[in-house]
Design a protein around this motif. Sequence first.
Motif, PDB file in Angstrom:
ATOM      1  N   ASP A   8       0.768  -1.263   0.151  1.00  0.00           N
ATOM      2  CA  ASP A   8      -0.015  -0.039   0.102  1.00  0.00           C
ATOM      3  C   ASP A   8       0.700   1.172  -0.149  1.00  0.00           C
ATOM      4  O   ASP A   8       2.049   1.362   0.591  1.00  0.00           O
ATOM      5  N   ARG A  45      -2.987   0.139  -3.892  1.00  0.00           N
ATOM      6  CA  ARG A  45      -2.171  -1.064  -3.426  1.00  0.00           C
ATOM      7  C   ARG A  45      -1.736  -1.509  -4.770  1.00  0.00           C
ATOM      8  O   ARG A  45      -2.510  -1.714  -5.951  1.00  0.00           O
ATOM      9  N   SER A  47      -0.607  -3.376  -7.697  1.00  0.00           N
ATOM     10  CA  SER A  47      -1.084  -4.760  -8.404  1.00  0.00           C
ATOM     11  C   SER A  47      -0.092  -5.541  -9.177  1.00  0.00           C
ATOM     12  O   SER A  47      -0.232  -6.441  -9.505  1.00  0.00           O
ATOM     13  N   VAL A  60      -7.540   1.789  -2.609  1.00  0.00           N
ATOM     14  CA  VAL A  60      -8.421   0.994  -1.698  1.00  0.00           C
ATOM     15  C   VAL A  60      -9.070   1.992  -0.685  1.00  0.00           C
ATOM     16  O   VAL A  60      -9.889   1.697   0.200  1.00  0.00           O
ATOM     17  N   GLU A  80     -15.373  -0.362  -2.346  1.00  0.00           N
ATOM     18  CA  GLU A  80     -15.830  -1.155  -1.074  1.00  0.00           C
ATOM     19  C   GLU A  80     -15.363  -2.595  -1.434  1.00  0.00           C
ATOM     20  O   GLU A  80     -15.247  -3.491  -0.448  1.00  0.00           O
ATOM     21  N   ASN A  81     -15.395  -2.984  -2.649  1.00  0.00           N
ATOM     22  CA  ASN A  81     -15.015  -4.238  -2.859  1.00  0.00           C
ATOM     23  C   ASN A  81     -13.504  -4.475  -2.963  1.00  0.00           C
ATOM     24  O   ASN A  81     -12.715  -3.560  -3.356  1.00  0.00           O
ATOM     25  N   PRO A  82     -12.999  -5.632  -2.612  1.00  0.00           N
ATOM     26  CA  PRO A  82     -11.508  -5.797  -2.530  1.00  0.00           C
ATOM     27  C   PRO A  82     -11.037  -5.637  -4.187  1.00  0.00           C
ATOM     28  O   PRO A  82     -11.633  -6.071  -5.054  1.00  0.00           O
ATOM     29  N   PRO A  83      -9.675  -5.056  -4.262  1.00  0.00           N
ATOM     30  CA  PRO A  83      -9.089  -5.126  -5.591  1.00  0.00           C
ATOM     31  C   PRO A  83      -9.178  -6.456  -6.315  1.00  0.00           C
ATOM     32  O   PRO A  83      -9.025  -7.525  -5.682  1.00  0.00           O
ATOM     33  N   ARG A  85     -11.631  -7.909  -7.302  1.00  0.00           N
ATOM     34  CA  ARG A  85     -13.199  -8.432  -7.034  1.00  0.00           C
ATOM     35  C   ARG A  85     -14.215  -7.462  -7.351  1.00  0.00           C
ATOM     36  O   ARG A  85     -15.258  -7.141  -6.963  1.00  0.00           O
ATOM     37  N   ARG A  86     -13.665  -6.390  -8.291  1.00  0.00           N
ATOM     38  CA  ARG A  86     -14.707  -5.120  -8.907  1.00  0.00           C
ATOM     39  C   ARG A  86     -14.945  -5.361 -10.174  1.00  0.00           C
ATOM     40  O   ARG A  86     -14.182  -5.586 -11.022  1.00  0.00           O
TER      41      ARG A  86
END
Length: 409
Positions: A8, A45, A47, A60, A80-83, A85-86
């Motif tokens: 992060d 974060r 990736s 995030v 609000e969804n994890p990276p 998972r969007r």
Amino acid sequence: MGENAGRDVELTLERMAHGGVAVGRLDGRVVFVSDAIPGETVRARISDDRKKSFWRADTVEVLEPSEHRRPHVWSAAGIENPPGRRAGGAEFGHIALAHQRELKRGILVEALQRMAGLEVDVEVEALPGDDDRGGLGWRTRIRLHVDEEGRLGPMAARSHTVIPVTDAPLATDAVQAATPFEERFSGFDTVDVLVPNGSDARLVIGEQKPTVIHERVGDRSFALDDTGFWQVHREAPATLTRAVQDAVDVELFDPRAGNLDLYGGVGLLAAAVADRFGPSTRITSVEADPRATDHASENLAEWLGAGAESGRVDRWLRALQERTAGDRSPLDGATVVLDPPRSGAGVDVMAALGRLAPAQLVYVACDPVALARDVALAEAHGYRLARIRAFDLFPHTHHVEAVATLIRD
């Protein structure tokens, strides 16, 4: 991935890059950040740190939000969804609609300046009804993928991960109503849902054999395959019809010349030109997909001088050059409309057009960088950008459509 993946970092975003990601810098290195807005400070974060020249990251947490930030229009795509998972396909859904258009305008203007040396003033125009709907409910067709449990959803951005969803707010009400979100489709890869303006709703499950549908644009009906290409925004076919008609320089148009509609699909833009200039208009649609060409022949049948030929555009133009006899080009005095795929027309096609020397080009582009490159290529053959308009055919995404007129001096 390297040792920085998953780390992060705090970043302040400088500008928006082509592709819908904001640009920040970390120790001098460019970082492309999703789900952010220029001017914001975010916790992101990492990736992807495989490139030396740039990294990728996902927002995030927003530490200092932009005044243009809004709750995401699609809960499945929000931060609000994890990276990872969007849901993909709505990468500007967290940005106020008017500011989305300003960001798209900036990308188009910057591309033309950087690649073609042009200073242009252009507005990204909203399509009818979009402001009233908040930029929602415009897609007349969607493609959903199938996960390992048979559930439907889009893929996450830059990923093959399917994100199961229970809604698709960019789709029209009719498309959403027809989408079987609760059903399972194990054994298939994709499910297409479409509600044509002229045919009933239908599903295309996996690799089904295509069937013929009809799309209505104004008073005209176009035949096409349900698996074939058609503009997805409910107002796009009518908007592009009018835009192309307006983009043609009337003083340069010769209805008897060898006018062309390249990458013509099922003949939408050829019909637009023929409608504008009358029954004696001569125009040929050129399209690589033979089934689309067959439909174009049917859709253009009312004009004696209109027709459709199947072939790859670069090869078709090369053959046209080879058939040329004497000093007179077969495109002398012609108007050429071209609506290439996202990658643009490219060097070979633009060079062929330069040698064939039509009077004007009307270039319909869905990618500003490809457009700017091809405008620069056309300029090398003596064409100048006479006018350009831009349209927000894809609200809540980074995509923008442009219609440019290039005139040979």
